[in-house]
Design an enzyme around this catalytic site. Structure first.
Site, mmCIF file in Angstrom:
data_model
loop_
_atom_site.group_PDB
_atom_site.id
_atom_site.type_symbol
_atom_site.label_atom_id
_atom_site.label_comp_id
_atom_site.label_asym_id
_atom_site.label_seq_id
_atom_site.Cartn_x
_atom_site.Cartn_y
_atom_site.Cartn_z
ATOM 1 N N LEU A 12 -78.758 38.968 -22.899
ATOM 2 C CA LEU A 12 -80.060 38.712 -23.245
ATOM 3 C C LEU A 12 -80.233 39.626 -24.150
ATOM 4 O O LEU A 12 -79.983 40.503 -24.570
ATOM 5 C CB LEU A 12 -80.964 38.878 -22.252
ATOM 6 C CG LEU A 12 -80.920 37.888 -20.963
ATOM 7 C CD1 LEU A 12 -81.940 38.306 -19.770
ATOM 8 C CD2 LEU A 12 -81.104 36.342 -21.107
ATOM 9 N N HIS A 13 -81.199 39.056 -25.106
ATOM 10 C CA HIS A 13 -81.731 39.952 -26.358
ATOM 11 C C HIS A 13 -82.527 41.131 -25.540
ATOM 12 O O HIS A 13 -83.344 40.867 -24.712
ATOM 13 C CB HIS A 13 -82.933 38.961 -27.126
ATOM 14 C CG HIS A 13 -81.990 38.140 -27.874
ATOM 15 N ND1 HIS A 13 -81.257 38.528 -29.135
ATOM 16 C CD2 HIS A 13 -81.962 36.903 -27.975
ATOM 17 C CE1 HIS A 13 -80.939 37.251 -29.595
ATOM 18 N NE2 HIS A 13 -81.360 36.260 -28.835
ATOM 19 N N ASP A 14 -82.340 42.212 -25.964
ATOM 20 C CA ASP A 14 -82.955 43.415 -25.307
ATOM 21 C C ASP A 14 -84.325 43.574 -25.676
ATOM 22 O O ASP A 14 -84.777 44.647 -26.477
ATOM 23 C CB ASP A 14 -82.167 44.728 -25.774
ATOM 24 C CG ASP A 14 -82.469 45.895 -24.710
ATOM 25 O OD1 ASP A 14 -83.023 45.570 -23.756
ATOM 26 O OD2 ASP A 14 -81.862 47.076 -25.167
ATOM 27 N N ASP A 15 -85.213 42.641 -24.960
ATOM 28 C CA ASP A 15 -86.598 42.755 -25.289
ATOM 29 C C ASP A 15 -87.311 42.393 -23.817
ATOM 30 O O ASP A 15 -86.908 41.237 -23.350
ATOM 31 C CB ASP A 15 -86.729 41.531 -26.329
ATOM 32 C CG ASP A 15 -88.351 41.536 -26.686
ATOM 33 O OD1 ASP A 15 -89.029 41.160 -25.712
ATOM 34 O OD2 ASP A 15 -88.764 41.647 -27.904
#
Length: 125
Positions: A12-15
Site C-alpha cells: 500500500l502507499h505508506d500513508d
C-alpha cells in the site's frame, strides 16, 4: 474436492489516511457484491487479506476448478470489477521488481510444518 492455498503480496502507499480508507473499503459491508460474486464464481472458497505496515498478504483457498487466467479474462470484461480495481489501485502500489501492470504477486511456500513432521517422524522410524 481438493483445496489449495495460495499466497499473494502487495504494498500500500505508506500513508496512514489512505491505509485507513483501504481498510474501510474491505469491511464485509463495504466490499461491492459484484466483487464477492466474482471471487466465489471463480472457485475461491476463502480469501483473507492481512496487513503489516504498508505490506499486504492475501491468502486464498481455491478449489480444483480455480483458473486464474479465466478469472482475469472475466474480470477484464466486467466494468464493475474494473471500477473496483481502479479504486483499489489508488491505495495500492506494486512490489519493487514487479512487471509493468503486475499487482498482487504470488509468494512461494518455503516451509510447511506438516511436511516437516512427516519427514522427521518417517526418518525416526
Amino acid at each position: 474436492m481438493s483445496m489449495q492455498r495460495l499466497c499473494y503480496v502487495l504494498d500500500l502507499h505508506d500513508d496512514a489516511a489512505l491505509i485507513a480508507q483501504y481498510e474501510r473499503w474491505h469491511r464485509p459491508s463495504e466490499v461491492w457484491p459484484e466483487v464477492v460474486a466474482s471471487l466465489q464464481q471463480a472457485g475461491i472458497a476463502e480469501l483473507e487479506i492481512f496487513r503489516s505496515g504498508d505490506r499486504l498478504v492475501m491468502l486464498m483457498t481455491v478449489g480444483e476448478d480455480y483458473d486464474p487466467a479465466a478469472k482475469a479474462a472475466r474480470d477484464a470484461g466486467d466494468p464493475r470489477i474494473q471500477a473496483w480495481e481502479a479504486l483499489m489501485w489508488r491505495f495500492q502500489k506494486a512490489l519493487p521488481g514487479s512487471a509493468p501492470g503486475e499487482k498482487w504477486r504470488e509468494a512461494g511456500r518455503i516451509f510447511a510444518l506438516s511436511e516437516a513432521v512427516s519427514v522427521q517422524q518417517g526418518s525416526a522410524a
